[in-house]
Design an enzyme around this catalytic site. Structure first.
Site, PDB file in Angstrom:
ATOM      1  N   LYS A 123     -34.208 -14.332 -11.924  1.00 33.02           N
ATOM      2  CA  LYS A 123     -35.251 -15.002  -9.905  1.00 33.02           C
ATOM      3  C   LYS A 123     -34.762 -16.498  -9.979  1.00 33.02           C
ATOM      4  O   LYS A 123     -33.953 -16.951 -10.876  1.00 33.02           O
ATOM      5  CB  LYS A 123     -36.657 -14.713 -10.940  1.00 33.02           C
ATOM      6  CG  LYS A 123     -37.323 -15.881  -9.732  1.00 33.02           C
ATOM      7  CD  LYS A 123     -38.808 -15.308 -10.431  1.00 33.02           C
ATOM      8  CE  LYS A 123     -39.522 -16.256 -11.172  1.00 33.02           C
ATOM      9  NZ  LYS A 123     -39.166 -17.742 -11.447  1.00 33.02           N
ATOM     10  N   ASP A 140     -35.555 -15.125 -15.750  1.00 34.65           N
ATOM     11  CA  ASP A 140     -35.014 -16.432 -14.946  1.00 34.65           C
ATOM     12  C   ASP A 140     -33.882 -17.009 -15.160  1.00 34.65           C
ATOM     13  O   ASP A 140     -33.357 -17.407 -16.365  1.00 34.65           O
ATOM     14  CB  ASP A 140     -36.103 -17.728 -15.198  1.00 34.65           C
ATOM     15  CG  ASP A 140     -37.612 -17.374 -14.405  1.00 34.65           C
ATOM     16  OD1 ASP A 140     -37.441 -16.731 -13.355  1.00 34.65           O
ATOM     17  OD2 ASP A 140     -38.278 -18.156 -14.725  1.00 34.65           O
ATOM     18  N   GLU A 158     -45.649 -19.589  -5.850  1.00 36.62           N
ATOM     19  CA  GLU A 158     -46.922 -20.435  -7.191  1.00 36.62           C
ATOM     20  C   GLU A 158     -47.721 -21.304  -6.369  1.00 36.62           C
ATOM     21  O   GLU A 158     -47.087 -21.866  -6.012  1.00 36.62           O
ATOM     22  CB  GLU A 158     -45.473 -20.815  -8.497  1.00 36.62           C
ATOM     23  CG  GLU A 158     -46.276 -21.696  -8.846  1.00 36.62           C
ATOM     24  CD  GLU A 158     -45.832 -21.837 -10.449  1.00 36.62           C
ATOM     25  OE1 GLU A 158     -44.593 -21.551 -10.608  1.00 36.62           O
ATOM     26  OE2 GLU A 158     -46.385 -22.550 -11.232  1.00 36.62           O
ATOM     27  N   GLU A 213     -35.702 -20.394  -8.649  1.00 36.50           N
ATOM     28  CA  GLU A 213     -36.374 -21.353  -7.466  1.00 36.50           C
ATOM     29  C   GLU A 213     -36.033 -21.360  -6.239  1.00 36.50           C
ATOM     30  O   GLU A 213     -34.657 -22.591  -6.286  1.00 36.50           O
ATOM     31  CB  GLU A 213     -37.028 -21.918  -8.062  1.00 36.50           C
ATOM     32  CG  GLU A 213     -37.964 -21.880  -9.673  1.00 36.50           C
ATOM     33  CD  GLU A 213     -38.590 -22.476 -10.624  1.00 36.50           C
ATOM     34  OE1 GLU A 213     -37.817 -23.639 -10.255  1.00 36.50           O
ATOM     35  OE2 GLU A 213     -39.112 -21.834 -11.719  1.00 36.50           O
TER      36      GLU A 213
HETATM   37  O1  KIV Z   1     -41.401 -18.554 -15.452  1.00 35.98           O
HETATM   38  C1  KIV Z   1     -41.928 -18.476 -15.743  1.00 35.98           C
HETATM   39  O2  KIV Z   1     -42.940 -17.397 -16.186  1.00 35.98           O
HETATM   40  C2  KIV Z   1     -42.465 -17.504 -13.993  1.00 35.98           C
HETATM   41  C3  KIV Z   1     -43.738 -17.545 -14.368  1.00 35.98           C
HETATM   42  C4  KIV Z   1     -44.608 -17.770 -13.937  1.00 35.98           C
HETATM   43  C5  KIV Z   1     -43.984 -16.801 -12.289  1.00 35.98           C
HETATM   44  O3  KIV Z   1     -41.138 -18.206 -13.291  1.00 35.98           O
END
Ligand code: KIV
Length: 257
Positions: free
Chosen positions: A110, A81, A176, A112
């Site tokens: 990833k 992330d 989500e 958002e």
């Molecule tokens: O931060 C995380 O663990 C996530 C998942 C729950 C999709 O973004």
């Protein structure tokens, strides 16, 4: 395209994609045997550090946990992330994504959001950085934690953004807390896999936070199924250890030099 990423894309309409969020090596080593994707999620902010929101997670914290996870992940696709305020514009996103990849050796990052980060995602993809999208409930910017897709305008917006992310070049996206029929429609409409969390079994795969799945993180939310109650087992083990220390049953001769 990276072989692991191609193999994730090819699972669509064939076999469900299994994913988990994890934050450390030993856990990563175990779950790597069963997962297709291991995500180092910024959920670690609330799960491990008790932050009020994931907005407080720093780039450095994500990098350190990801280095640990990397030691355990051999087979799965490893995604990291990008934390809040590390991709406010294309230049910043590119610099930070490159840093994440070079320091952690992850396979993808990833981000958002939808329309707002369209150009940013395009820049990353153009620079050969594989990107996973994330739509629906967006913890980095959410004002509340209600599921998405109740109202028509919201459904249309999310569907439109899913198509937009696909155009921008993401290889997959997390959905989500999205209403089931909307998740189904998105999954049917786009050609890349959708990974649901609180988004029904209409998605191409599922993701949960590992600490939630084993009952280590004491939360109770609708979309989590606890497959074991590890807090109970840990309590029992530590109680027995404490008893053994006090009664001098531990350490025995065989534990001593
Ligand atoms: O931060 C995380 O663990 C996530 C998942 C729950 C999709 O973004």
């Amino acid at each position: 395209m990276n072989k692991k990423i191609l193999s994730i894309i090819r699972k669509k309409n064939k076999t469900k994609i299994v994913s988990l969020s994890a934050y450390s090596k030993n856990v990563a080593e175990i779950i790597d045997n069963y997962c297709d994707i291991v995500l180092v999620g910024d959920s670690l902010g609330s799960v491990l550090y008790n932050y009020k929101s994931t907005r407080e997670v720093s780039l450095n914290t994500m990098i350190e946990h990801s280095k640990s996870v990397r030691l355990g992940v051999k087979k799965s696709l490893m995604v990291v992330d990008m934390p809040h305020n590390t991709y406010r514009n294309s230049k910043e996103a590119l610099k930070n994504a490159k840093q994440i990849i070079s320091k952690t050796k992850c396979d993808a990052v990833k981000l958002e959001g939808g329309k707002k980060i369209y150009e940013i995602i395009k820049t990353l993809v153009k620079n050969n950085i594989p990107v996973m999208g994330h739509l629906g409930l967006l913890p980095q910017s959410a004002k509340n934690f209600k599921f998405k897709g109740k109202q028509n305008y919201e459904r249309e917006k999310i569907l439109k953004e899913a198509k937009l992310l696909e155009t921008a070049g993401v290889f997959s996206m997390v959905l989500e807390c999205i209403e089931s029929s909307l998740a189904k429609n998105i999954t049917k409409t786009i050609k890349i896999p959708t990974i649901g969390i609180g988004a029904s079994n209409n998605c191409d795969g599922q993701i949960l936070v590992f600490d939630d799945l084993i009952g280590l993180n004491p939360i109770n939310v609708r979309f989590v199924k606890k497959y074991t109650n590890i807090r109970k087992d840990i309590s029992k083990a530590v109680l027995n250890y404490a008893r053994d220390v006090k009664s001098m049953k531990f350490p025995l001769k065989k534990h001593s030099y």
